[in-house]
Write an enzyme that holds these catalytic residues in place. Sequence first.
Site, PDB file in Angstrom:
ATOM      1  N   ASP A   9       0.855  -1.192   0.000  1.00 32.00           N
ATOM      2  CA  ASP A   9       0.000   0.000   0.000  1.00 32.00           C
ATOM      3  C   ASP A   9       0.894   1.246   0.000  1.00 32.00           C
ATOM      4  O   ASP A   9       2.068   1.186   0.375  1.00 32.00           O
ATOM      5  CB  ASP A   9      -0.890  -0.037   1.244  1.00 32.00           C
ATOM      6  CG  ASP A   9      -1.655   1.249   1.469  1.00 32.00           C
ATOM      7  OD1 ASP A   9      -2.345   1.690   0.542  1.00 32.00           O
ATOM      8  OD2 ASP A   9      -1.524   1.818   2.567  1.00 32.00           O
ATOM      9  N   LYS A 197      -8.391  -4.982  -3.440  1.00 32.08           N
ATOM     10  CA  LYS A 197      -6.947  -5.204  -3.470  1.00 32.08           C
ATOM     11  C   LYS A 197      -6.621  -6.697  -3.396  1.00 32.08           C
ATOM     12  O   LYS A 197      -5.747  -7.191  -4.110  1.00 32.08           O
ATOM     13  CB  LYS A 197      -6.272  -4.455  -2.322  1.00 32.08           C
ATOM     14  CG  LYS A 197      -6.217  -2.942  -2.492  1.00 32.08           C
ATOM     15  CD  LYS A 197      -5.363  -2.309  -1.403  1.00 32.08           C
ATOM     16  CE  LYS A 197      -5.235  -0.805  -1.575  1.00 32.08           C
ATOM     17  NZ  LYS A 197      -4.316  -0.208  -0.600  1.00 32.08           N
TER      18      LYS A 197
END
Length: 269
Positions: A9, A197
């Site tokens: 991230d 994700k």
Amino acid sequence: MSIQLIAIDIDGTLLSPDKTISPRVHQAIQDAKAKGVYVVLCTGRPLPGVTAYLEELNLVNDRDFVITYNGSLVQKTADGHTLAHFTLAYEDLEKVASYGDKLNIHYHAIDQEAIYVPTEDVGIYSLHEQELVGMPIRHLPLDQIPRDIEFTKMMFIDDAALLDQLLLEVPKEFASDYTLLRSQPFYLEVLNPLASKGKAVAALAEQLELTPDQVMCIGDNENDMDMIEYAGMGVAMGNAVDSVKAIADYITESDANDGVAVAIERFVL
């Protein structure tokens, strides 16, 4: 098995609080790449908000990939070739608009070129998003937005208490029709139900013929949860929210203390 893919991230994870990549984090990523490990930035940002970091980390090569829009878009970085793209249509924006207008909550929609803001005024969080990702705002009434645009994601963007109320009031059918992610207290993201994700990392790993135990995912917020659950080594930042820490295999240092580097050094290098 050894780690062959690291998904990282960006905000609150890769970046220090001052929005830079520390020298130690930069070096750890270069060392992992030198071992042949795939390093993939995996973010809620659109691609224009990621490009500078990809270049800084030397992640714009034939075997490099990037996951953007919280898993809605998976691309090769060298030529922009799309491996997966999960989009939303104008009709989806009409649904978002109906709840936003009813509850007086700001919202916007994003394609690969711009941020479309149909609300009467441009909310401060849309301006924040514009500054963060470097994309132009197109402030247009809903009926003036072209109906053939394929949006990559939509967002309710307002004070946290208003978004809390929105989640209490939207019907179950709306929640089940989309992937809803809280990426910040003031961001509630609306994605294609096939996008997240975790799903994007899993799809990329499958294409690279890797298994989950060869994958490490590092994140700090609720939109990182399913990729951390998917990975054989799911890593929560020291500054992560409690729900992320609760499911992680390992809690590293904070973004201010080179947490990404600490995890890479321990489990990859």
